[in-house]
Design a protein around this motif. Structure first.
Motif, PDB file in Angstrom:
ATOM      1  N   ALA A 550      -5.901   0.803  14.758  1.00 43.09           N
ATOM      2  CA  ALA A 550      -5.281   1.171  13.479  1.00 43.09           C
ATOM      3  C   ALA A 550      -3.797   1.472  13.637  1.00 43.09           C
ATOM      4  CB  ALA A 550      -6.006   2.372  12.876  1.00 43.09           C
ATOM      5  N   LEU A 551      -3.400   2.013  14.796  1.00 39.90           N
ATOM      6  CA  LEU A 551      -1.984   2.320  15.021  1.00 39.90           C
ATOM      7  C   LEU A 551      -1.097   1.095  14.889  1.00 39.90           C
ATOM      8  CD1 LEU A 551      -2.070   4.739  18.100  1.00 39.90           C
ATOM      9  CD2 LEU A 551      -1.524   5.341  15.737  1.00 39.90           C
ATOM     10  N   GLU A 552      -1.645  -0.097  15.139  1.00 39.17           N
ATOM     11  CA  GLU A 552      -0.848  -1.316  15.156  1.00 39.17           C
ATOM     12  C   GLU A 552      -1.089  -2.212  13.941  1.00 39.17           C
ATOM     13  OE1 GLU A 552       1.436  -1.528  17.370  1.00 39.17           O
ATOM     14  OE2 GLU A 552       0.707   0.281  18.392  1.00 39.17           O
ATOM     15  N   SER A 553      -1.897  -1.764  12.989  1.00 36.91           N
ATOM     16  CA  SER A 553      -2.271  -2.646  11.884  1.00 36.91           C
ATOM     17  C   SER A 553      -1.700  -2.187  10.547  1.00 36.91           C
ATOM     18  CB  SER A 553      -3.794  -2.733  11.767  1.00 36.91           C
ATOM     19  OG  SER A 553      -4.156  -3.513  10.640  1.00 36.91           O
ATOM     20  N   PRO A 554      -0.863  -3.000   9.920  1.00 37.80           N
ATOM     21  CA  PRO A 554      -0.384  -2.648   8.573  1.00 37.80           C
ATOM     22  C   PRO A 554      -1.507  -2.617   7.549  1.00 37.80           C
ATOM     23  CG  PRO A 554       0.274  -4.883   9.147  1.00 37.80           C
ATOM     24  CD  PRO A 554      -0.294  -4.276  10.391  1.00 37.80           C
ATOM     25  N   TYR A 555      -2.605  -3.322   7.829  1.00 38.89           N
ATOM     26  CA  TYR A 555      -3.728  -3.346   6.886  1.00 38.89           C
ATOM     27  C   TYR A 555      -4.481  -2.018   6.871  1.00 38.89           C
ATOM     28  CZ  TYR A 555      -2.815  -8.336   7.235  1.00 38.89           C
ATOM     29  OH  TYR A 555      -2.203  -9.570   7.242  1.00 38.89           O
ATOM     30  N   ALA A 556      -4.330  -1.217   7.916  1.00 35.57           N
ATOM     31  CA  ALA A 556      -4.980   0.094   7.962  1.00 35.57           C
ATOM     32  C   ALA A 556      -4.107   1.196   7.383  1.00 35.57           C
ATOM     33  CB  ALA A 556      -5.346   0.435   9.405  1.00 35.57           C
ATOM     34  N   CYS A 557      -2.848   0.883   7.092  1.00 30.11           N
ATOM     35  CA  CYS A 557      -1.897   1.918   6.688  1.00 30.11           C
ATOM     36  C   CYS A 557      -2.270   2.517   5.337  1.00 30.11           C
ATOM     37  CB  CYS A 557      -0.482   1.344   6.642  1.00 30.11           C
ATOM     38  SG  CYS A 557       0.789   2.607   6.517  1.00 30.11           S
ATOM     39  N   ASP A 558      -2.314   3.842   5.312  1.00 28.76           N
ATOM     40  CA  ASP A 558      -2.612   4.623   4.107  1.00 28.76           C
ATOM     41  C   ASP A 558      -3.996   4.332   3.555  1.00 28.76           C
ATOM     42  OD1 ASP A 558      -0.080   5.607   4.468  1.00 28.76           O
ATOM     43  OD2 ASP A 558       0.828   4.448   2.862  1.00 28.76           O
ATOM     44  N   LYS A 559      -4.920   4.017   4.425  1.00 32.37           N
ATOM     45  CA  LYS A 559      -6.307   3.749   4.023  1.00 32.37           C
ATOM     46  C   LYS A 559      -7.220   4.866   4.535  1.00 32.37           C
ATOM     47  CE  LYS A 559      -5.397  -0.456   2.391  1.00 32.37           C
ATOM     48  NZ  LYS A 559      -4.095  -0.778   2.975  1.00 32.37           N
ATOM     49  N   THR A 560      -8.273   5.130   3.736  1.00 26.75           N
ATOM     50  CA  THR A 560      -9.346   6.044   4.108  1.00 26.75           C
ATOM     51  C   THR A 560     -10.636   5.245   4.062  1.00 26.75           C
ATOM     52  OG1 THR A 560      -8.155   7.933   3.133  1.00 26.75           O
ATOM     53  CG2 THR A 560     -10.528   8.194   3.514  1.00 26.75           C
ATOM     54  N   PHE A 561     -11.439   5.291   5.150  1.00 23.14           N
ATOM     55  CA  PHE A 561     -12.618   4.430   5.175  1.00 23.14           C
ATOM     56  C   PHE A 561     -13.709   5.013   6.071  1.00 23.14           C
ATOM     57  CE2 PHE A 561      -9.562   3.069   8.343  1.00 23.14           C
ATOM     58  CZ  PHE A 561     -10.312   2.857   9.490  1.00 23.14           C
ATOM     59  N   GLU A 562     -14.934   4.623   5.778  1.00 26.95           N
ATOM     60  CA  GLU A 562     -16.096   5.031   6.561  1.00 26.95           C
ATOM     61  C   GLU A 562     -16.521   3.870   7.468  1.00 26.95           C
ATOM     62  OE1 GLU A 562     -15.164   6.970   3.279  1.00 26.95           O
ATOM     63  OE2 GLU A 562     -16.524   5.295   2.830  1.00 26.95           O
ATOM     64  N   VAL A 563     -17.170   4.217   8.581  1.00 28.24           N
ATOM     65  CA  VAL A 563     -17.599   3.213   9.557  1.00 28.24           C
ATOM     66  C   VAL A 563     -19.002   3.543  10.047  1.00 28.24           C
ATOM     67  CG1 VAL A 563     -17.059   2.014  11.706  1.00 28.24           C
ATOM     68  CG2 VAL A 563     -15.211   3.013  10.359  1.00 28.24           C
ATOM     69  N   LYS A 564     -19.840   2.516  10.164  1.00 27.62           N
ATOM     70  CA  LYS A 564     -21.130   2.646  10.852  1.00 27.62           C
ATOM     71  C   LYS A 564     -21.466   1.301  11.480  1.00 27.62           C
ATOM     72  CE  LYS A 564     -24.490   1.339   7.283  1.00 27.62           C
ATOM     73  NZ  LYS A 564     -25.759   1.748   6.635  1.00 27.62           N
ATOM     74  N   SER A 565     -22.423   1.300  12.385  1.00 30.17           N
ATOM     75  CA  SER A 565     -22.893   0.044  12.963  1.00 30.17           C
ATOM     76  C   SER A 565     -24.059  -0.467  12.121  1.00 30.17           C
ATOM     77  CB  SER A 565     -23.346   0.255  14.408  1.00 30.17           C
ATOM     78  OG  SER A 565     -24.613   0.879  14.446  1.00 30.17           O
ATOM     79  N   VAL A 566     -24.445  -1.706  12.358  1.00 28.72           N
ATOM     80  CA  VAL A 566     -25.562  -2.295  11.611  1.00 28.72           C
ATOM     81  C   VAL A 566     -26.899  -1.940  12.256  1.00 28.72           C
ATOM     82  CG1 VAL A 566     -24.137  -4.201  10.789  1.00 28.72           C
ATOM     83  CG2 VAL A 566     -25.467  -4.455  12.925  1.00 28.72           C
ATOM     84  N   ILE A 567     -26.865  -1.287  13.386  1.00 30.49           N
ATOM     85  CA  ILE A 567     -28.098  -0.936  14.104  1.00 30.49           C
ATOM     86  C   ILE A 567     -28.757   0.277  13.434  1.00 30.49           C
ATOM     87  CG2 ILE A 567     -29.093  -0.348  16.341  1.00 30.49           C
ATOM     88  CD1 ILE A 567     -27.699  -3.079  16.244  1.00 30.49           C
ATOM     89  N   PRO A 568     -30.016   0.201  13.050  1.00 29.82           N
ATOM     90  CA  PRO A 568     -30.700   1.337  12.421  1.00 29.82           C
ATOM     91  C   PRO A 568     -30.845   2.503  13.395  1.00 29.82           C
ATOM     92  CG  PRO A 568     -31.925  -0.706  12.076  1.00 29.82           C
ATOM     93  CD  PRO A 568     -30.877  -1.001  13.089  1.00 29.82           C
ATOM     94  N   PHE A 569     -31.057   3.710  12.827  1.00 27.40           N
ATOM     95  CA  PHE A 569     -31.269   4.892  13.646  1.00 27.40           C
ATOM     96  C   PHE A 569     -32.387   4.685  14.662  1.00 27.40           C
ATOM     97  CE2 PHE A 569     -29.095   7.561  10.395  1.00 27.40           C
ATOM     98  CZ  PHE A 569     -28.265   8.248  11.252  1.00 27.40           C
ATOM     99  N   SER A 570     -33.435   4.031  14.240  1.00 32.53           N
ATOM    100  CA  SER A 570     -34.635   3.920  15.070  1.00 32.53           C
ATOM    101  C   SER A 570     -34.477   2.973  16.250  1.00 32.53           C
ATOM    102  CB  SER A 570     -35.826   3.463  14.217  1.00 32.53           C
ATOM    103  OG  SER A 570     -35.522   2.231  13.583  1.00 32.53           O
TER     104      SER A 570
END
Length: 610
Positions: A550-570
């Motif tokens: 994110a430090l190097e990406s203008p596309y991440a600038c001033d953005k707030t976002f959530e992240v998760k993997s596609v792998i289920p808890f189980s």
């Protein structure tokens, strides 16, 4: 300082007797003492009369050592027999901290420039910056440090426990020992050179009965936060360890921002002089013309309250330039100690007149020293923004490039100078130079961050920060922190308040909201989302990589976002060390993000269209 190679000399009789003159154009100084920065020549009067709405802006100060009343005549140079204003010369000297030493003074007046025109390019003026990692001994923070060091990037860590940090990160780690909850421990000197920040500091949540020194229970991650599988008999077994969420997530965030903001820089730049919206920063400008070389050109700086864009105020650099006595330049100069090392250049907002001007930046308080210089062309009768990158500044001394000059240091600016001159550098002439009257309205000077702007402050927050008070939410399907927000000291409430401080700071930022953090390896496919709605799990290693990307990406600038993997808890996730997954291009995820989406829109009743 512009220096002119010429044969002008001062007749000894005139120097010893300032009143001695037989020229019909000789005149006496009026009894009233002339102030620095105001024009005095009869030729220039039509250009400097103050209208009802035009006010002088130059810093005015009489010298206790030299009054212009002492010199009631002019000294004459032989070339063109134009009078040289000795009184204005001394006024200029004393406005700019007094004259140089006698040896440098006479050298300055009579030295002729010799030698061939240089052809070697000047030294590159490079800047570099340190990445500060706060919370560097935590699960995400230590991984961030490791990746940055492997990339060869300069890293500094902010930690509370020095012994623990050196054991974990190595004895040679560049370290600040401080506590974000205690402002007094965050000494400004410690943060010099910091240009980017990754903040992984967070309030500590753990089991009431305690954890191992390595926080083994905390590191289980998936069990700790999985809604369906509780680690303890009931959720009230969770507790805050150490400082409260308010102290860490809110007060601590405020202290951290205040410590790094100056070095990290602001998205919209730093106003150094001028008028911008409701902001106004005044500086004391003084004239510094070719009178210091025996010339007769004159200039001043004023404020025109209605001469700017849309009838707003503007500064006005104006005067009359003449090549008499081998002169040919006018300038205004201000004393302005500034640290703009967080920025990439200076931007001037001005109304052009079709001429070429110079901006000269000095990092030394000496009278006659190297000036880091850039020329710029203007468009006649048009307001324009002129950007001058620090990397384009040329070290110049007396109109000659200085190839062994030290690189420009934007942290040590001491003065700025605007100049209109017949001379360029190394014997070249200004192709737009014309003798006579000129004026250059200039409404602001600011330091700027070059485009494209990338995040300078990356913060690891948490998914769920907007959910505790969200109407209609099924809490049974939410992580423990959402259900126990109040019992855990309003942990998510204060995390959200900390996020808001970042968004309001003016710094370019990115706020990463991971779902439940695990010790699983990076490499799983990811889901990026906005609006604070998703639940799931994600690897700490993956979040560390996302922060650095994110430090190097203008596309991440001033953005707030959530992240998760596609792998289920189980399902546990692992990778084959002999056949690891390819590295991700996180820009593909960042490009999907939109501005202004935080999850608070439902409370503000102003949803952002998707």
């Amino acid at each position: 300082m512009e220096c002119i190679s010429c044969s002008t000399k001062l007749p000894s009789s005139s120097f010893l007797n300032p009143r001695a003159s037989s020229s019909p154009i000789d005149r006496r100084f009026p009894k009233k003492v002339l102030e620095p920065g105001l024009l005095s020549s009869p030729r220039s009067k039509p250009f400097i009369q103050l209208n009802d709405g035009l006010y002088p802006f130059a810093y005015q100060q009489r010298s206790s050592y030299f009054s212009l009343r002492t010199y009631k005549g002019h000294i004459y140079a032989e070339a063109k027999k134009q009078p040289w204003d000795l009184g204005r010369f001394f006024s200029t000297l004393y406005f700019f901290n007094g004259p140089p030493s006698p040896a440098k003074f006479f050298e300055f007046l009579i030295e002729k420039l010799t030698g061939p025109t240089p052809s070697e390019p000047p030294k590159a003026m490079e800047t570099s910056g340190i990445v500060l990692v706060a919370g560097a001994t935590g699960g995400v923070g230590r991984r961030v440090v490791d990746i940055l060091r492997k990339k060869g990037l300069p890293v500094r860590v902010l930690v509370r426990n020095e012994e623990k940090a050196r054991k974990m990160l190595g004895p040679d780690i560049d370290m600040i020992v401080g506590d974000i909850t205690k402002e007094s421990t965050l000494v400004p000197e410690y943060f010099k050179g910091v240009r980017k920040v990754i903040n992984a500091a967070s309030v500590i949540v753990g089991p009431k009965e305690g954890d191992t020194p390595e926080r083994a229970k905390y590191s289980q991650g998936i069990k700790f936060f999985e809604p369906e599988v509780e680690l303890f008999a009931n959720l009230t077994s969770l507790d805050i360890k150490g400082d409260s969420p308010e102290m860490v997530e809110y007060i601590g965030m405020k202290n951290l921002i205040n410590s790094v903001k100056e070095g990290v820089g602001l998205r919209n730049g730093k106003l150094i002089y001028g008028f911008e919206g409701s902001l106004y920063r005044e500086l004391p400008w003084g004239a510094l013309d070719d009178v210091v070389m025996g010339g007769v050109s004159e200039s001043t700086f004023q404020v025109d309250p209605t001469g700017g864009e849309n009838g707003r105020p503007t500064g006005l650099f104006k005067g009359v330039v003449s090549t008499a006595n081998n002169g040919g330049f006018t300038s205004i100069r201000t004393r302005v100690p500034e640290d703009v090392s967080a920025y990439d250049g200076l931007e001037l907002r001005l109304k052009g007149d079709g001429r070429r001007y110079k901006l000269i930046v000095r990092t030394s308080s000496d009278w006659d020293t190297v000036g880091y210089t850039a020329s710029f062309d203007t468009v006649d009768d048009q307001w324009q923004s002129i950007r001058l990158p620090f990397s384009s500044l040329r070290p110049v001394f007396r109109a000659r490039t200085v190839f062994d000059a030290p690189p420009f240091d934007p942290s040590k600016i001491l003065s700025l100078q605007l100049m209109f001159s017949k001379f360029e550098y190394d014997g070249k002439l200004n192709p737009t130079f014309v003798e006579g009257a000129f004026q250059l309205p200039i409404s602001s000077i600011r330091a700027y961050i070059k485009e494209p702007i990338t995040p300078r402050f990356v913060h690891v927050s948490s998914a769920g920060v907007t959910r505790p008070e969200r109407p209609g939410l099924d809490l049974s399907k939410q992580p423990p922190a959402v259900r126990l927000n109040k019992e855990l000291g309003f942990i998510l409430t204060f995390k959200l308040k900390g996020e808001d401080l970042i968004r309001e700071s003016g710094m370019p930022y990115a706020i990463v909201r991971p779902c439940a953090l695990t010790e699983e390896p990076a490499g799983a496919d990811l889901i990026f989302d906005q609006g604070d709605n998703i639940t799931g799990k994600v690897s700490r290693e993956e979040i560390a990589r996302i922060c650095i990307a994110a430090l190097e990406s203008p596309y991440a600038c001033d953005k707030t976002f959530e992240v998760k993997s596609v792998i289920p808890f189980s399902e546990p996730f692992s990778v084959d060390p002999k056949n690891p997954p390819p590295e991700k291009d996180y820009n593909l995820y960042f490009k999907t993000l939109k501005d202004g989406i935080t999850g608070k829109e439902i409370f503000e009743q102003s949803p952002v269209p998707l």
